[in-house]
Write a protein that holds these residues in place. Structure first.
Motif, PDB file in Angstrom:
ATOM      1  N   PHE A 293       0.861  -1.175   0.046  1.00  0.00           N
ATOM      2  CA  PHE A 293      -0.032   0.011   0.118  1.00  0.00           C
ATOM      3  C   PHE A 293       0.950   1.002   0.016  1.00  0.00           C
ATOM      4  O   PHE A 293       0.613   2.206  -0.830  1.00  0.00           O
ATOM      5  CB  PHE A 293      -0.963   0.002   1.286  1.00  0.00           C
ATOM      6  CG  PHE A 293      -2.135  -0.933   1.149  1.00  0.00           C
ATOM      7  CD1 PHE A 293      -1.862  -1.954   0.504  1.00  0.00           C
ATOM      8  CD2 PHE A 293      -3.197  -0.573   1.978  1.00  0.00           C
ATOM      9  CE1 PHE A 293      -3.005  -2.686   0.432  1.00  0.00           C
ATOM     10  CE2 PHE A 293      -4.290  -1.402   1.853  1.00  0.00           C
ATOM     11  CZ  PHE A 293      -4.309  -2.588   1.008  1.00  0.00           C
ATOM     12  N   GLN A 294       1.680   1.255   0.936  1.00  0.00           N
ATOM     13  CA  GLN A 294       2.664   2.544   1.184  1.00  0.00           C
ATOM     14  C   GLN A 294       3.305   2.698  -0.271  1.00  0.00           C
ATOM     15  O   GLN A 294       3.618   3.730  -0.780  1.00  0.00           O
ATOM     16  CB  GLN A 294       3.628   2.115   2.287  1.00  0.00           C
ATOM     17  CG  GLN A 294       4.369   3.424   2.637  1.00  0.00           C
ATOM     18  CD  GLN A 294       3.208   4.531   3.248  1.00  0.00           C
ATOM     19  OE1 GLN A 294       2.399   4.137   3.874  1.00  0.00           O
ATOM     20  NE2 GLN A 294       3.664   5.765   2.843  1.00  0.00           N
ATOM     21  N   SER A 295       3.838   1.692  -0.942  1.00  0.00           N
ATOM     22  CA  SER A 295       4.676   1.915  -2.045  1.00  0.00           C
ATOM     23  C   SER A 295       3.713   2.570  -3.155  1.00  0.00           C
ATOM     24  O   SER A 295       4.122   3.221  -3.984  1.00  0.00           O
ATOM     25  CB  SER A 295       4.970   0.648  -2.584  1.00  0.00           C
ATOM     26  OG  SER A 295       5.942   0.025  -1.515  1.00  0.00           O
TER      27      SER A 295
ATOM     28  N   MET B 184      -4.403  -5.134  -6.641  1.00  0.00           N
ATOM     29  CA  MET B 184      -3.992  -4.915  -5.512  1.00  0.00           C
ATOM     30  C   MET B 184      -3.778  -3.361  -5.148  1.00  0.00           C
ATOM     31  O   MET B 184      -3.977  -2.625  -4.404  1.00  0.00           O
ATOM     32  CB  MET B 184      -2.541  -5.485  -5.263  1.00  0.00           C
ATOM     33  CG  MET B 184      -2.495  -7.067  -5.120  1.00  0.00           C
ATOM     34  SD  MET B 184      -3.620  -7.719  -4.249  1.00  0.00           S
ATOM     35  CE  MET B 184      -5.040  -8.124  -5.252  1.00  0.00           C
ATOM     36  N   VAL B 185      -3.285  -2.930  -6.606  1.00  0.00           N
ATOM     37  CA  VAL B 185      -3.403  -1.120  -6.705  1.00  0.00           C
ATOM     38  C   VAL B 185      -4.644  -0.652  -6.337  1.00  0.00           C
ATOM     39  O   VAL B 185      -4.714   0.090  -5.511  1.00  0.00           O
ATOM     40  CB  VAL B 185      -2.799  -0.957  -7.938  1.00  0.00           C
ATOM     41  CG1 VAL B 185      -2.537   0.589  -7.998  1.00  0.00           C
ATOM     42  CG2 VAL B 185      -1.292  -1.484  -8.255  1.00  0.00           C
TER      43      VAL B 185
ATOM     44  N   MET C 104      -5.752   1.574  -3.301  1.00  0.00           N
ATOM     45  CA  MET C 104      -6.297   2.947  -3.667  1.00  0.00           C
ATOM     46  C   MET C 104      -7.516   2.962  -2.660  1.00  0.00           C
ATOM     47  O   MET C 104      -7.885   4.031  -2.395  1.00  0.00           O
ATOM     48  CB  MET C 104      -6.560   3.246  -4.993  1.00  0.00           C
ATOM     49  CG  MET C 104      -5.380   3.264  -6.057  1.00  0.00           C
ATOM     50  SD  MET C 104      -4.323   4.672  -5.348  1.00  0.00           S
ATOM     51  CE  MET C 104      -5.178   6.157  -5.576  1.00  0.00           C
ATOM     52  N   ASN C 105      -8.214   2.096  -2.277  1.00  0.00           N
ATOM     53  CA  ASN C 105      -9.527   1.914  -1.626  1.00  0.00           C
ATOM     54  C   ASN C 105      -9.362   2.739  -0.227  1.00  0.00           C
ATOM     55  O   ASN C 105      -9.915   3.334   0.290  1.00  0.00           O
ATOM     56  CB  ASN C 105      -9.958   0.734  -1.417  1.00  0.00           C
ATOM     57  CG  ASN C 105     -11.318   0.650  -0.771  1.00  0.00           C
ATOM     58  OD1 ASN C 105     -11.839   1.418  -0.938  1.00  0.00           O
ATOM     59  ND2 ASN C 105     -11.785  -0.583  -0.595  1.00  0.00           N
ATOM     60  N   ALA C 106      -8.048   2.553   0.373  1.00  0.00           N
ATOM     61  CA  ALA C 106      -7.563   3.301   1.444  1.00  0.00           C
ATOM     62  C   ALA C 106      -6.730   4.554   1.200  1.00  0.00           C
ATOM     63  O   ALA C 106      -6.308   4.992   2.391  1.00  0.00           O
ATOM     64  CB  ALA C 106      -6.826   2.177   2.372  1.00  0.00           C
ATOM     65  N   ALA C 107      -6.570   4.961   0.106  1.00  0.00           N
ATOM     66  CA  ALA C 107      -5.915   6.000  -0.206  1.00  0.00           C
ATOM     67  C   ALA C 107      -6.269   7.225   0.369  1.00  0.00           C
ATOM     68  O   ALA C 107      -5.438   8.174   0.699  1.00  0.00           O
ATOM     69  CB  ALA C 107      -5.846   6.043  -1.769  1.00  0.00           C
TER      70      ALA C 107
ATOM     71  N   THR D 220     -12.737   4.957 -13.236  1.00  0.00           N
ATOM     72  CA  THR D 220     -13.509   3.989 -12.584  1.00  0.00           C
ATOM     73  C   THR D 220     -13.607   4.080 -10.982  1.00  0.00           C
ATOM     74  O   THR D 220     -14.495   3.545 -10.560  1.00  0.00           O
ATOM     75  CB  THR D 220     -12.709   2.506 -12.653  1.00  0.00           C
ATOM     76  OG1 THR D 220     -11.410   2.502 -12.470  1.00  0.00           O
ATOM     77  CG2 THR D 220     -12.847   2.131 -14.199  1.00  0.00           C
ATOM     78  N   GLY D 221     -12.818   4.825 -10.482  1.00  0.00           N
ATOM     79  CA  GLY D 221     -12.894   4.992  -8.908  1.00  0.00           C
ATOM     80  C   GLY D 221     -13.537   6.412  -8.604  1.00  0.00           C
ATOM     81  O   GLY D 221     -13.447   6.734  -7.565  1.00  0.00           O
ATOM     82  N   LYS D 222     -14.094   6.870  -9.733  1.00  0.00           N
ATOM     83  CA  LYS D 222     -14.764   8.307  -8.962  1.00  0.00           C
ATOM     84  C   LYS D 222     -16.194   7.921  -8.239  1.00  0.00           C
ATOM     85  O   LYS D 222     -16.209   8.864  -7.294  1.00  0.00           O
ATOM     86  CB  LYS D 222     -15.741   8.749 -10.505  1.00  0.00           C
ATOM     87  CG  LYS D 222     -16.869   8.142 -10.927  1.00  0.00           C
ATOM     88  CD  LYS D 222     -17.413   8.783 -11.873  1.00  0.00           C
ATOM     89  CE  LYS D 222     -18.963   8.353 -12.229  1.00  0.00           C
ATOM     90  NZ  LYS D 222     -19.731   9.543 -13.083  1.00  0.00           N
TER      91      LYS D 222
END
Length: 115
Positions: A12-14, A45-46, A50-53, A72-74
DNA sequence: AGTTTGACGCCTA
DNA sequence: ATAGGCGCCAAAC
């Protein structure tokens, strides 16, 4: 899920780290990030990361779209229009949830950061 | 501990 | 051009 060892940095951090490097007015894709992180088949996984971004700071999540340049993430933003508004504020044209000139403003970390 | 589900990508029909 | 399947890894059930 914190790890004290540097050997296996949080995936995630990466992801957040790479996203932070995306220049303003440019965008990249999940696959490009995954590939840059050495997990070419793990674009999901990305997306999961991003879900927790939004819990992180300084992560321009609006600059990450799928390989079609589709927003897609809007749905994960404050409002359904937040993402395209942020993009348009950076000079990126959005038409029908799709990034115009996507191919031109596409920013691939595995290429731009290859040196 | 097995199953389902992703802010996806790529190949095949 | 559209549709469906598989892969891949982690988290939630």
């Amino acid at each position: 899920m914190l790890s004290i060892n540097d050997k296996h940095i949080d995936f995630f951090q990466s992801v957040y780290d790479v996203v932070r490097l995306i220049p303003e007015g440019r965008v990249t894709s999940y696959g490009a990030i995954a590939r840059y992180l050495g997990a070419p088949r793990s674009s999901r996984m990305v997306g999961w990361a991003m879900n927790a971004a939004h819990t992180q700071s300084g992560v321009p999540a609006q600059r990450v779209v799928n390989r079609n340049g589709l927003l897609t993430g809007k749905a994960h933003f404050s409002t359904p229009t937040q993402m395209e508004e942020l993009l348009e504020a950076e000079g990126i044209q959005v038409k029908d949830d799709r990034i115009v000139n996507f191919k031109e403003i596409f920013w691939d970390p595995s290429i731009e950061l290859e040196l």
